[in-house]
Design a protein around this motif. Structure first.
Motif, PDB file in Angstrom:
ATOM      1  N   UNK A  34      -1.872  12.524  18.300  1.00 43.96           N
ATOM      2  CA  UNK A  34      -2.126  12.713  17.395  1.00 43.96           C
ATOM      3  C   UNK A  34      -3.281  12.581  16.855  1.00 43.96           C
ATOM      4  N   UNK A  35      -3.641  13.919  15.405  1.00 39.29           N
ATOM      5  CA  UNK A  35      -5.271  13.701  15.258  1.00 39.29           C
ATOM      6  C   UNK A  35      -4.958  13.355  14.065  1.00 39.29           C
ATOM      7  N   UNK A  36      -4.041  12.347  13.938  1.00 41.38           N
ATOM      8  CA  UNK A  36      -4.150  11.185  12.430  1.00 41.38           C
ATOM      9  C   UNK A  36      -3.021  10.149  12.769  1.00 41.38           C
ATOM     10  N   UNK A  37      -3.502   8.775  11.795  1.00 41.44           N
ATOM     11  CA  UNK A  37      -3.515   7.741  12.233  1.00 41.44           C
ATOM     12  C   UNK A  37      -2.641   7.580  10.658  1.00 41.44           C
ATOM     13  N   UNK A  38      -1.751   6.642  11.113  1.00 43.56           N
ATOM     14  CA  UNK A  38      -1.032   5.399  10.130  1.00 43.56           C
ATOM     15  C   UNK A  38      -1.557   4.515  10.050  1.00 43.56           C
ATOM     16  N   UNK A  39      -2.199   4.233   8.789  1.00 44.79           N
ATOM     17  CA  UNK A  39      -2.707   2.707   8.258  1.00 44.79           C
ATOM     18  C   UNK A  39      -1.761   1.828   7.453  1.00 44.79           C
ATOM     19  N   UNK A  40      -2.003   0.767   7.693  1.00 47.07           N
ATOM     20  CA  UNK A  40      -0.737  -0.253   6.699  1.00 47.07           C
ATOM     21  C   UNK A  40      -2.042  -1.559   6.624  1.00 47.07           C
ATOM     22  N   UNK A  41      -1.633  -2.051   5.319  1.00 50.47           N
ATOM     23  CA  UNK A  41      -2.661  -3.300   5.361  1.00 50.47           C
ATOM     24  C   UNK A  41      -1.721  -4.650   4.223  1.00 50.47           C
ATOM     25  N   UNK A  42      -0.497  -5.176   5.656  1.00 50.43           N
ATOM     26  CA  UNK A  42       0.330  -5.980   5.559  1.00 50.43           C
ATOM     27  C   UNK A  42      -0.125  -6.820   4.129  1.00 50.43           C
ATOM     28  N   UNK A  43       0.642  -7.382   2.935  1.00 46.87           N
ATOM     29  CA  UNK A  43       0.983  -8.442   2.799  1.00 46.87           C
ATOM     30  C   UNK A  43       1.018  -9.646   3.034  1.00 46.87           C
ATOM     31  N   UNK A  44       1.698 -10.090   4.486  1.00 44.20           N
ATOM     32  CA  UNK A  44       2.414 -11.349   4.654  1.00 44.20           C
ATOM     33  C   UNK A  44       0.772 -12.033   4.347  1.00 44.20           C
ATOM     34  N   UNK A  45       0.262 -13.388   4.634  1.00 39.81           N
ATOM     35  CA  UNK A  45      -0.442 -13.805   4.509  1.00 39.81           C
ATOM     36  C   UNK A  45      -0.891 -14.675   6.082  1.00 39.81           C
TER      37      UNK A  45
ATOM     38  N   UNK B 167      -2.676  -4.997  -0.633  1.00 37.08           N
ATOM     39  CA  UNK B 167      -1.556  -5.077   0.518  1.00 37.08           C
ATOM     40  C   UNK B 167       0.176  -4.932  -0.030  1.00 37.08           C
ATOM     41  N   UNK B 168       0.949  -4.709   0.791  1.00 33.13           N
ATOM     42  CA  UNK B 168       2.123  -4.495   0.500  1.00 33.13           C
ATOM     43  C   UNK B 168       2.911  -3.827   1.808  1.00 33.13           C
TER      44      UNK B 168
END
Ligand code: AMP
Ligand code: MG
Length: 346
Positions: A116-127, A95-96
């Motif tokens: 769009x046919x794309x997607x933005x993915x994020x895995x946040x670090x905040x607990x 995560x970050x």
């Protein structure tokens, strides 16, 4: 709408409140939550209805796509076409504060991706963010929790200012550690294109894959002075008083600022060490020491918001950040806030 406010720095001991906010999200409602970058305005990422509500609450054009937040990198599987490079980036930076653009699967509505046919993915670090997403049991779509055009919120007070009455809940988790939005990289085959610089630098990404920097990131790098009006469409975090970025040797820029600081209509986003050297007539907004880029990143958006609370100011100055390392992220946000107005000082 009545907005419930919760104070949660650490999810431990706040399981019930987190479950309550997760219920709001699962049933199509909106909630603001802290992340390590900036505060997010969350809604269920699989819901077209929630996506529309997010755009409305933010006042954001619906062709500007949202980032989906997952609790673990592999949780993206049902929603995005992952790749070996995605998992190599994940191993290093998740995560970050990293967002990766991938091809989307049908589970994510086009309303979330701006068509769009794309997607933005994020895995946040905040607990708190992670506990909330885990409790929802599905990805959470979340742009920054500001009204469109305002600086991103780096503390709950900013989100309350912009969105109180427009969302069901706000979780106050204190000040954001990074203070600038996530780095965005788009994967095309085994190469990456940096779309937005952030705390994960281009150099750090280059250790994992070949990275090119999208021209828009540093556009107007070679410009001297530009009229404000034609650049309006690039004016993202624009303060009321027009912002001018000063580019030149430190002593020359300081002399220029010393002169300008005799004017009470001037505001200066200055380095901490410049405070005693500038006239008290101008309004000074210290953003950190010259060499302390992490502190500048943490304070920039708050300083731009603070400047807007001084209606008598008619001109704002800031130093042009160095366009490398974390400086590139500051540079990118500053040139937008300044509508690309850079003044060369000899
Ligand atoms: P924010 O959530 O406010 O940090 O804004 C999210 C930003 O992510 C948008 O302004 C887009 O520039 C970018 N973004 C999200 N999804 C995509 C995508 N599928 N392709 C390219 N950029 C994206
Ligand atoms: Mg934003």
């Amino acid at each position: 709408m009545n907005t419930e406010l919760f104070h949660i720095q650490d999810p431990k001991g706040h399981e019930q409140e987190i479950a309550h906010v997760a219920d709001i999200l699962r049933t199509g409602g909106l909630a603001v939550f802290p992340t390590e970058t900036v505060y997010g305005l969350g809604g269920l990422a699989t819901s077209e209805h929630a996506a529309k509500a997010i755009y409305e609450a933010k006042g954001r054009p619906s062709d500007n796509p949202l980032i989906i937040h997952v609790a673990a990198p592999e949780d993206a599987e049902p929603y995005a076409v992952t790749s070996e490079i995605y998992y190599r980036l994940a191993a290093q930076f998740m995560p970050g504060p990293l967002t990766v653009i991938l091809s989307k699967k049908e589970t994510i509505p086009h309303a979330v991706t701006g068509g769009l046919d794309t997607v933005a993915v994020r895995c946040p670090a905040h607990p708190v963010a992670r506990a909330l997403i885990e409790a929802v049991g599905a990805p959470v779509a979340a742009p920054s929790a500001n009204r469109s055009g305002r600086p991103s919120p780096t503390c709950a007070a900013h989100a309350i200012e912009d969105l109180s009455g427009r969302v069901a809940a706000i979780i106050d988790g204190g000040e954001c550690e990074v203070g600038l939005e996530s780095t965005i990289i788009k994967l095309e085959g085994d190469k990456g294109i940096l779309l937005r610089p952030g705390a994960i630098t281009a150099d750090a990404l280059s250790c994992v894959c070949e990275v090119s920097i999208a021209p828009a990131v540093t556009a107007a790098l070679a410009e001297n002075e530009r009229p404000l009006s034609p650049g309006m469409k690039y004016r993202h975090y624009a303060p009321h008083a027009p912002l001018v970025l000063l580019d030149g040797a430190q002593d020359a820029v300081l002399r220029y600022l010393q002169n300008e600081s005799a004017d009470p209509a001037v505001g200066i986003l200055c380095y901490d060490e410049e405070l005693p050297l500038l006239s008290g007539k101008a309004t000074l907004f210290p953003i950190g020491k010259k060499e302390d880029l992490p502190t500048q990143a943490r304070r920039l958006f708050a300083a731009l918001r603070e400047a807007d609370t001084h209606p008598a100011l008619t001109k704002l100055y800031a130093h042009l950040p160095p366009p490398n390392g974390l400086g590139l992220a500051l540079y990118n946000r500053c040139i937008r806030a300044a509508a690309h107005t850079v003044k060369k000082i000899d």
